[in-house]
Structure formats: C-alpha cells, structure tokens
Scaffold this active site. Structure first.
Site, short mmCIF file in Angstrom:
data_model
loop_
_atom_site.label_atom_id
_atom_site.label_comp_id
_atom_site.label_asym_id
_atom_site.label_seq_id
_atom_site.Cartn_x
_atom_site.Cartn_y
_atom_site.Cartn_z
N CYS A 55 46.02 64.37 36.73
CA CYS A 55 45.37 65.66 36.96
C CYS A 55 44.77 65.72 38.37
O CYS A 55 45.50 65.76 39.35
CB CYS A 55 44.34 65.94 35.88
SG CYS A 55 43.85 67.69 35.80
N HIS A 65 47.14 65.00 30.77
CA HIS A 65 46.11 64.13 30.20
C HIS A 65 46.62 63.57 28.87
O HIS A 65 47.38 64.22 28.15
CB HIS A 65 44.83 64.92 29.93
CG HIS A 65 44.06 65.27 31.14
ND1 HIS A 65 43.44 64.34 31.94
CD2 HIS A 65 43.80 66.48 31.72
CE1 HIS A 65 42.82 64.94 32.94
NE2 HIS A 65 43.02 66.25 32.83
#
Length: 497
Positions: free
Chosen positions: A345, A445
């Site tokens: 991310c 994630h």
C-alpha cells in the site's frame, strides 16, 4: 426489538487484554453452537479492514472487530465497529462512521459537532446485531472508570446503557501490579447504574503459583460481592494488534517471532522500518508466526545489515513518512540493499519514481516528490478513497515468483499508481501492483495471510540468504488459542443462552 444477550468486556485500563478476551469468547461460543457477533461502538486504530456495509457497499472497521468476527465465524460488517477514529497526527483523526470517512476532526470538535451522530450510529448498529444474533460480545475501550469522560464514553458507559439485558465483564491485568486495587477503584468510580451490571471480573496475564492469589480473590469477592470468574495465564495467542502502541517507539528496535527454537544461524530476518505513521502493520504478523522467521521493526536510521528481506508497510500519510525516511538517510541504505523487497500500500507508493499531487495529503508542500525509484511507477494522490475487500489471481513474479492462484485481501488507500515503463504485474489488474526481479509493490493488504503468497516470499527470502527453509507449520490458529485461553472463565453468571 433486540433479543441478544450482550456482554460488554470492559477494562480497568488500556491493554489489559479486552480484545483477546472478546475474541476468545466469540470463538468459544461459536464452537458451542451459539450465534454470536462482536461489537465495539467506537474504536481508535489505524489498523483497519475493508468489510461490507449494511447498505451493500464497503467500508472500514478496526482490525480487532474484523478478527473477532472471524473468531465468531460470521462475515465482518461495519455494524461490528460503527465508529472508527484513525489518528493522522497533529491532534486530528479521520472520522469513519458506518465504514465511510466523514472528515478530519480534532478531539474537541468531535465531541462538539459529531458525537450525537456517532452515538446514534453506534446504537443503530447494536440494535441490528442484537436483533440478528443470540449473543453480542461488545468490547470496551481503555478504562471504563475515566470519570472525565463518563458523559460521552461511547464504547463503555453508553454501550452498557443501550439495552436492559447487558452484562459487564470487567478485565484487569495483574502484570501491571495492584490488580485488586485496579478492580476496586474501577468499581468505585463507575456510574452506579453501570456498576450494577457488572456480573464478574477476569484477571489476565497471571504468572506463577495461583494458590498465592487465592486469599486476595476471596477477600475481594467478600468485600465487593463481585466474583472473579477467571484467572488467565500470561499468553499471547497471536491475534493482530489493534494499534501501534504495541510496537516499539519510533527510535527503538523490536523483533517479533523467533520463539520456535530454531537457531539464529538458520533463521531469516525481515526488516520493517518503524514508520512514524505506520498503519496496517498486522500485514506482517503471518510472517512472524512462521518457523525460522523474525520480523524486526527498525528505527528509520538503523542499518540494514543482518536483514535478509525488507518490507515497507502501510502508512497513514505516505508523503510525511517519505520525508521522515529521507531525512534519516534511508534512501542510501535502501539503494545498497540487495535482498527481496516488498512494499504494501503506502510502502508500494514509496517504492515508485515519484508522488504527484502530494499536497492532497495535507503537507502544504511540494506537489511532486521523488520516491525511492525501485519500481518504474508513479502515484497520483486524489481525494477519492478506495475501500474494498478483493479477490485477485496472483501471477507469480519478483519476490513472489512461482506463486499462482487466487488470493484474498483488501484495499484501503488514496491515490492511483500507474506504470511509467516496462514492469511485471503480480495481478492481471495492473493498477494493483508492479514488480521487478527482486522488488514488488502492491495495494493488497493481507497478502501474507494467503499461504500461496507467504510461501513464495519466504522461499525467496531463505534462498537469497543461502539457507534451507525449516520444516514445520505454524501452530493452532490465533482464534483457537484465544478460545483456549479464556476456557476457564465461568460463563454461568453471564446468563448466556
């Protein structure tokens, strides 16, 4: 009308074990065939998960309620954590209600302008859960005895007052010392109507000879008329941590994992810079549970000597953490590092050539900043925030070479990343990630929660270190370990169905 019995797991202080007790109760009850759901009215955490909303969309909840939903074996929804505050520095937090961000607020502004809305949302979520399940295990926040907050204590006092059939289970940590004084003081300072709902107490993190504690338990019960329903041993079942308080301070080093008896010379170390605004660091927990793997959280100015791989984690503010890393001289150490590198991310964004429209992140500074340049990609920040659970087909490349098949996870980010030149893509959706021979970045994630991806990465790390990966599997699931930990709690006074 609500029909569930609600058990509020409240605490004498922060980090006394409320999250673990709540998760353990969820799994224990689910194993017994009880229809149970978790709940926390208001949470503060930068570790969030993307889940379904009641209206069919997607939103965010704190990681503890996502974990507790998995423990309860129910799909996680934003009703499990209707109000989420995500600290962003400078005394401000992003306010998320029913999974969707509604703005950035300071503490005073939240209570003056948003609290009534938050309370209404929290009560509505509890009512839906209570109508749909037999038991709701609610987790409190911090201490239920904060007398300066009793008039606006959403996760504790207000939750205890949502319905007539709510029992309070008070949790205290004996490792801090003064456990009976903590319990006594908390009972004394609780609002009278909430105090009447306390059905028992649980002592956590006990070490040693329990017979030495027995006289204190007897004296406490005789004086206060509240039973001690369980004394839990000191143990860490391995559940994801709720916030970065569990990590070392920014300038200190800490290692997770390595409790498997495998010698250091046969183990690998995955280095993780301890970003000032780190978020979703629970992405690394599955690695730390693997035999022969140590996850080392390092100060920003620490040497990477001794590291076999590097993971750049998520961050609540990519630009500010980029500047902090650059000020600490991390650029040169990263450029000299030759092991596998993964960016997750915000960490993916950091690995790119540049960040544009960066002022959207609130720095007020340069709108075009160079990244670390390990991947030929560019990230442009924008106001729109992507929040969505996803299933993708992994196409092994870079540090995940050889991995193939579906993986699940979630995306929570602002900004869009595009390739600036030829680069491999670990997923058919090219915007989801990029890779070279030893560097990979992705918005996914939960990547390492998937065994396919985890095995491929660790195989690459051990191979790069010139070591054979140890045999063996991780032990029982954290959910089952939590259920075992709370197994001795006497549930009879809770009057559960």
């Amino acid at each position: 009308m609500p029909r569930a019995r609600t058990v509020l797991v409240a605490g004498t202080a922060s980090h006394v074990g409320k999250s673990t007790v709540a998760a353990g109760l969820c799994r224990r009850l689910a194993d017994a065939g009880v229809d149970v759901a978790p709940y926390k009215a208001q949470n503060m955490s930068n570790n969030a998960r993307a889940v379904a909303t009641p209206d069919g969309g997607f939103g965010e909840v704190g990681v503890s309620q996502y974990v507790q939903a998995r423990a309860a074996r129910v799909p996680a929804t934003t009703d499990h954590n209707p109000v989420l505050l995500k600290p962003r520095g400078g005394g401000e937090s992003q306010l998320v209600i029913h999974g969707r961000a509604v703005g950035h607020v300071a503490a005073g502004d939240y209570y003056e302008t948003h609290w009534e809305r938050a309370r209404a949302a929290a009560e509505a979520s509890w009512e839906r859960l209570a109508a749909a399940h037999d038991v709701v295990v609610a987790e409190g926040a911090g201490s239920i005895a904060e007398i300066n907050l009793h008039h606006r204590d959403l996760a504790n006092v207000e939750t205890a007052r949502f319905g007539d059939d709510i029992a309070v289970l008070l949790v205290a940590d004996i490792e801090r010392g003064g456990v009976f004084a903590s319990l006594a003081g908390t009972l004394e300072l609780m609002p009278a109507d909430v105090r009447e709902r306390v059905v028992g107490c649980v002592v956590t993190k006990f070490r040693g000879d329990r017979s030495l504690l027995a006289p204190g338990v007897e004296a406490f019960e005789e004086r206060f008329g509240v039973p001690i329903l369980g004394v839990l041993p000191y143990d860490d079942p391995g559940l994801p941590e709720e916030d970065s308080v569990s990590l070392p301070p920014v300038g200190e080093r800490a290692v997770r994992g390595g409790g498997d008896g495998i010698p250091d010379a046969e183990s690998v170390t995955v280095a993780v810079p301890r970003l000032p605004r780190i978020s979703n660091f629970t992405d690394l927990d599955p690695l730390a549970r693997e035999p022969g793997v140590r996850v080392a959280y390092l100060p920003l100015d620490a040497s990477l000597d001794g590291a076999d791989a590097l993971v750049l984690p998520g961050t609540k503010n990519t630009v500010d953490d980029l500047l902090a890393l650059r000020e600490a001289g991390f650029d040169d150490r990263l450029a000299a590092f030759s092991g596998p590198v993964v960016g997750l991310c915000g960490g993916y964004q950091l690995l790119g050539e540049r960040l544009t429209n960066a002022a959207v992140e609130g720095t007020g500074g340069d709108s075009d900043l160079p990244g670390f340049g390990l991947l030929p990609v560019e990230t442009r920040f924008e106001e729109r925030k992507r929040v969505e659970p996803v299933t993708r087909r992994l196409v092994g490349c870079g540090p995940l070479s050889g991995a193939e098949g579906p993986v699940t996870g979630y995306e929570i980010h602002m900004g869009r990343t595009r390739a600036l030149g030829p680069v491999d893509h670990p997923f058919p959706e090219e915007s989801a990630g990029a890779a070279t021979d030893r560097v990979l970045g992705t918005y996914l994630h939960g990547l390492f929660d998937n065994r396919t991806a985890r095995d491929a990465f660790l195989d690459a790390v051990f191979a790069a270190a010139g070591l054979s990966r140890p045999d063996g599997e991780a032990g029982p699931s954290p959910y089952d370990r939590a259920a075992s930990l709370v197994g001795e709690i006497d549930l009879a006074p809770l009057s559960l169905p």
